[in-house]
Motif scaffolding. Structure first.
Motif, PDB file in Angstrom:
ATOM      1  N   ILE A   1       0.859  -1.197   0.000  1.00 51.36           N
ATOM      2  CA  ILE A   1       0.000   0.000   0.000  1.00 51.36           C
ATOM      3  C   ILE A   1       0.891   1.241   0.000  1.00 51.36           C
ATOM      4  N   PRO A   2       1.064   1.883  -1.165  1.00 52.23           N
ATOM      5  CA  PRO A   2       1.880   3.100  -1.210  1.00 52.23           C
ATOM      6  C   PRO A   2       1.154   4.238  -0.487  1.00 52.23           C
ATOM      7  N   ALA A   3       1.828   4.840   0.461  1.00 51.32           N
ATOM      8  CA  ALA A   3       1.184   5.896   1.260  1.00 51.32           C
ATOM      9  C   ALA A   3       2.193   6.993   1.607  1.00 51.32           C
ATOM     10  N   ALA A   4       3.108   7.252   0.671  1.00 53.70           N
ATOM     11  CA  ALA A   4       4.155   8.235   0.959  1.00 53.70           C
ATOM     12  C   ALA A   4       3.989   9.521   0.152  1.00 53.70           C
ATOM     13  N   GLY A   5       2.843   9.650  -0.528  1.00 56.59           N
ATOM     14  CA  GLY A   5       2.638  10.835  -1.376  1.00 56.59           C
ATOM     15  C   GLY A   5       2.357  12.082  -0.549  1.00 56.59           C
ATOM     16  N   MET A   6       2.289  13.217  -1.235  1.00 57.99           N
ATOM     17  CA  MET A   6       2.144  14.508  -0.545  1.00 57.99           C
ATOM     18  C   MET A   6       0.689  14.897  -0.336  1.00 57.99           C
ATOM     19  N   GLY A   7      -0.222  14.289  -1.075  1.00 60.64           N
ATOM     20  CA  GLY A   7      -1.647  14.605  -0.919  1.00 60.64           C
ATOM     21  C   GLY A   7      -1.956  16.060  -1.206  1.00 60.64           C
ATOM     22  N   THR A   8      -1.349  16.620  -2.254  1.00 58.42           N
ATOM     23  CA  THR A   8      -1.517  18.066  -2.499  1.00 58.42           C
ATOM     24  C   THR A   8      -2.949  18.449  -2.881  1.00 58.42           C
ATOM     25  N   ARG A   9      -3.701  17.503  -3.474  1.00 56.65           N
ATOM     26  CA  ARG A   9      -5.076  17.854  -3.866  1.00 56.65           C
ATOM     27  C   ARG A   9      -5.951  18.116  -2.646  1.00 56.65           C
ATOM     28  N   PHE A  10      -5.469  17.691  -1.491  1.00 63.58           N
ATOM     29  CA  PHE A  10      -6.302  17.801  -0.301  1.00 63.58           C
ATOM     30  C   PHE A  10      -5.761  18.812   0.702  1.00 63.58           C
TER      31      PHE A  10
ATOM     32  N   PRO B   1      -1.400  12.902   7.328  1.00 62.84           N
ATOM     33  CA  PRO B   1      -1.315  12.130   6.078  1.00 62.84           C
ATOM     34  C   PRO B   1      -2.686  11.973   5.446  1.00 62.84           C
ATOM     35  N   LYS B   2      -2.739  12.097   4.124  1.00 65.14           N
ATOM     36  CA  LYS B   2      -4.015  11.916   3.414  1.00 65.14           C
ATOM     37  C   LYS B   2      -4.637  10.570   3.782  1.00 65.14           C
ATOM     38  N   GLU B   3      -3.762   9.570   3.925  1.00 68.01           N
ATOM     39  CA  GLU B   3      -4.235   8.205   4.184  1.00 68.01           C
ATOM     40  C   GLU B   3      -4.881   8.076   5.565  1.00 68.01           C
ATOM     41  N   MET B   4      -4.704   9.092   6.424  1.00 67.16           N
ATOM     42  CA  MET B   4      -5.304   9.069   7.767  1.00 67.16           C
ATOM     43  C   MET B   4      -6.571   9.922   7.830  1.00 67.16           C
TER      44      MET B   4
ATOM     45  N   ARG C   1      10.244   2.793   3.977  1.00 71.08           N
ATOM     46  CA  ARG C   1      10.192   4.244   3.753  1.00 71.08           C
ATOM     47  C   ARG C   1      10.554   4.604   2.322  1.00 71.08           C
ATOM     48  N   GLN C   2       9.864   5.597   1.820  1.00 76.50           N
ATOM     49  CA  GLN C   2      10.251   6.230   0.560  1.00 76.50           C
ATOM     50  C   GLN C   2      10.724   7.626   0.963  1.00 76.50           C
ATOM     51  N   ALA C   3      12.020   7.863   0.827  1.00 80.64           N
ATOM     52  CA  ALA C   3      12.586   9.110   1.361  1.00 80.64           C
ATOM     53  C   ALA C   3      11.989  10.337   0.688  1.00 80.64           C
ATOM     54  N   GLU C   4      11.722  10.214  -0.605  1.00 78.26           N
ATOM     55  CA  GLU C   4      11.119  11.327  -1.356  1.00 78.26           C
ATOM     56  C   GLU C   4      10.012  10.746  -2.216  1.00 78.26           C
ATOM     57  N   PRO C   5       8.891  11.454  -2.382  1.00 82.32           N
ATOM     58  CA  PRO C   5       7.829  10.901  -3.234  1.00 82.32           C
ATOM     59  C   PRO C   5       8.199  11.002  -4.718  1.00 82.32           C
ATOM     60  N   LEU C   6       8.945  10.013  -5.192  1.00 80.74           N
ATOM     61  CA  LEU C   6       9.443  10.047  -6.570  1.00 80.74           C
ATOM     62  C   LEU C   6       8.572   9.250  -7.525  1.00 80.74           C
ATOM     63  N   GLY C   7       7.314   9.091  -7.157  1.00 87.32           N
ATOM     64  CA  GLY C   7       6.366   8.432  -8.058  1.00 87.32           C
ATOM     65  C   GLY C   7       5.927   7.072  -7.559  1.00 87.32           C
ATOM     66  N   LEU C   8       4.808   6.620  -8.140  1.00 90.43           N
ATOM     67  CA  LEU C   8       4.197   5.361  -7.709  1.00 90.43           C
ATOM     68  C   LEU C   8       5.107   4.163  -8.003  1.00 90.43           C
TER      69      LEU C   8
ATOM     70  N   PRO D   1      -4.620   3.604  -1.429  1.00 91.62           N
ATOM     71  CA  PRO D   1      -5.630   3.756  -0.388  1.00 91.62           C
ATOM     72  C   PRO D   1      -6.611   4.891  -0.597  1.00 91.62           C
ATOM     73  N   ASP D   2      -6.322   5.790  -1.555  1.00 91.23           N
ATOM     74  CA  ASP D   2      -7.301   6.865  -1.767  1.00 91.23           C
ATOM     75  C   ASP D   2      -8.382   6.463  -2.765  1.00 91.23           C
ATOM     76  N   ASP D   3      -8.223   5.327  -3.419  1.00 89.13           N
ATOM     77  CA  ASP D   3      -9.320   4.759  -4.209  1.00 89.13           C
ATOM     78  C   ASP D   3     -10.083   3.814  -3.287  1.00 89.13           C
TER      79      ASP D   3
HETATM   80  P1  UTP Z   1      -1.668  10.022  -5.591  1.00 90.17           P
HETATM   81  O1  UTP Z   1      -1.034  10.682  -6.746  1.00 90.17           O
HETATM   82  O2  UTP Z   1      -3.144   9.890  -5.561  1.00 90.17           O
HETATM   83  O3  UTP Z   1      -1.245  10.668  -4.221  1.00 90.17           O
HETATM   84  O4  UTP Z   1      -1.009   8.592  -5.393  1.00 90.17           O
HETATM   85  P2  UTP Z   1      -0.492  11.991  -3.866  1.00 90.17           P
HETATM   86  O5  UTP Z   1       0.664  12.222  -4.774  1.00 90.17           O
HETATM   87  O6  UTP Z   1      -0.226  11.866  -2.418  1.00 90.17           O
HETATM   88  O7  UTP Z   1      -1.669  13.023  -4.051  1.00 90.17           O
HETATM   89  P3  UTP Z   1      -1.797  14.402  -4.823  1.00 90.17           P
HETATM   90  O8  UTP Z   1      -1.987  14.052  -6.280  1.00 90.17           O
HETATM   91  O9  UTP Z   1      -0.561  15.206  -4.532  1.00 90.17           O
HETATM   92  O10 UTP Z   1      -3.012  15.016  -4.225  1.00 90.17           O
HETATM   93  C1  UTP Z   1      -1.724   7.430  -5.038  1.00 90.17           C
HETATM   94  C2  UTP Z   1      -1.103   6.764  -3.808  1.00 90.17           C
HETATM   95  O11 UTP Z   1       0.281   6.553  -4.021  1.00 90.17           O
HETATM   96  C3  UTP Z   1       1.049   7.096  -2.967  1.00 90.17           C
HETATM   97  C4  UTP Z   1       0.168   8.158  -2.326  1.00 90.17           C
HETATM   98  O12 UTP Z   1       0.483   8.302  -0.941  1.00 90.17           O
HETATM   99  C5  UTP Z   1      -1.238   7.611  -2.546  1.00 90.17           C
HETATM  100  O13 UTP Z   1      -1.614   6.763  -1.476  1.00 90.17           O
HETATM  101  N1  UTP Z   1       2.322   7.620  -3.500  1.00 90.17           N
HETATM  102  C6  UTP Z   1       2.331   8.465  -4.563  1.00 90.17           C
HETATM  103  C7  UTP Z   1       3.509   7.241  -2.905  1.00 90.17           C
HETATM  104  O14 UTP Z   1       3.525   6.443  -1.927  1.00 90.17           O
HETATM  105  N2  UTP Z   1       4.680   7.755  -3.370  1.00 90.17           N
HETATM  106  C8  UTP Z   1       4.724   8.595  -4.421  1.00 90.17           C
HETATM  107  O15 UTP Z   1       5.838   9.015  -4.811  1.00 90.17           O
HETATM  108  C9  UTP Z   1       3.515   8.960  -5.030  1.00 90.17           C
END
Ligand code: UTP
Length: 295
Positions: free
Chosen positions: A14-23, A31-34, A108-115, A136-138
């Motif tokens: 379950i990737p959950a290291a993103g920034m959640g900028t849309r929210f 965390p968006k996931e919380m 850990r993913q040190a930087e959100p460098l993509g799915l 987890p956001d779907d």
């Molecule tokens: P999203 O693109 O929906 O999440 O990625 P995001 O980047 O957090 O959100 P926005 O677009 O900035 O609002 C789908 C899932 O993949 C994870 C996110 O945490 C989310 O659960 N993800 C995404 C990672 O774990 N690492 C990444 O580098 C990017």
């Protein structure tokens, strides 16, 4: 074309290291996931779906500022003792059940460098076996858990399976899009010929969008390591799956159920209402309240 012998699916990433900028600003420090959907955080829906699909090991890809996820699934001795002392047995059971859902490990993913990069962080823990990926956001509301439906399709095919749904018109431009044909034996299976990430509506090869559910064979790790960063310097999982198409069969899968994009404010609001109305305890009174709500 290599066909992998089906193996039991045991692990879900379950990737959950993103920034959640849309929210933002909700996700500035949380965390968006919380974010809480009705009465539990988004990530718990994801873990429960993976468990319903038969997974016994969940690997959460986490990052900076995300430790509340670990606390959520951990045993909380103080809280349990306090609830026990007050004879709040139902709540005590709720709290205990969360920490007993599955074996959860964190990477850990040190930087959100993509799915794609996030999934790669789980390579060592997953090892040489097929596995699920769940975003987890779907949130998928379904009689049979979406991932469970997909695991059954994987048991039939032994191939990579991508959760898919038909989206209307220009909405396809927000998704990975499948160039595919419907399987002759199983109409829920879509044999993938090619994939296009976020196509212009007029150039989309179909209206079949990829959603946040995947069953992947372990060769995907080699593919992720072989691709170059795409838009925004990110390693895209779709690019890696596209590379996988050169070696293995890949199927889309038209799941039965309804998906909510809870990573988006509008989608989250709609999911709150729909799932609130279905909630076994809160639903009936929420429905009454909504009926009387002035619109
Ligand atoms: P999203 O693109 O929906 O999440 O990625 P995001 O980047 O957090 O959100 P926005 O677009 O900035 O609002 C789908 C899932 O993949 C994870 C996110 O945490 C989310 O659960 N993800 C995404 C990672 O774990 N690492 C990444 O580098 C990017």
């Amino acid at each position: 074309m290599t066909q992998i012998k089906p193996m039991k699916i045991r692990k879900a990433v379950i990737p959950a290291a993103g920034m959640g900028t849309r929210f933002l600003p909700a996700t500035k420090a949380t965390p968006k996931e919380m974010l809480c959907l009705v009465d539990k955080p988004l990530i718990q829906y994801g873990v429960e779906e993976a468990v319903a699909a038969g997974c016994t090991e969940i690997i959460i890809v986490t990052g900076r500022g995300k430790t509340t996820m670990e606390d959520h699934f951990d045993k909380s001795s103080e809280l349990e003792a306090s609830l026990a002392a007050k004879n709040k047995t139902a709540l005590l059971e709720v709290v205990r059940s969360v920490s007993k859902l599955a074996k959860i490990t964190y990477t850990r993913q040190a930087e959100p460098l993509g799915l794609g990069h996030a999934v790669l962080m789980a390579k060592e823990i997953v090892g040489d076996e097929p596995f699920c990926v769940l975003l987890p956001d779907d949130i998928v509301d379904a009689d049979v858990a979406c991932l469970k439906q997909m695991v059954e399709a994987f048991n039939e095919t032994g191939s990579t399976i991508l959760g898919s749904e038909v989206v209307e018109g220009a909405a396809i431009s927000a998704y990975g899009c499948l160039d595919c044909t419907v399987d002759a034996k199983n109409p829920q299976l879509l044999a993938v010929k090619n994939m296009v990430e976020k196509p212009k509506a007029e150039e989309a090869p179909s209206q079949n969008a990829i959603i946040g559910r995947y069953i992947l064979t372990p060769r995907i790790f080699e593919m992720i390591e072989g691709i170059k960063p795409g838009a925004g310097g990110e390693l895209q999982l779709t690019d890696a799956i596209k590379a996988l198409l050169q070696h293995e069969k890949v199927y889309g899968f038209s799941y039965k159920g309804k998906r909510h994009d809870a990573g988006d404010k509008q989608g989250f609001l709609r999911a709150t209402v729909e799932l609130g109305l279905k909630h076994p305890v809160l639903g009936a009174s929420f429905r009454e309240w909504l009926k009387a709500f002035p619109v």
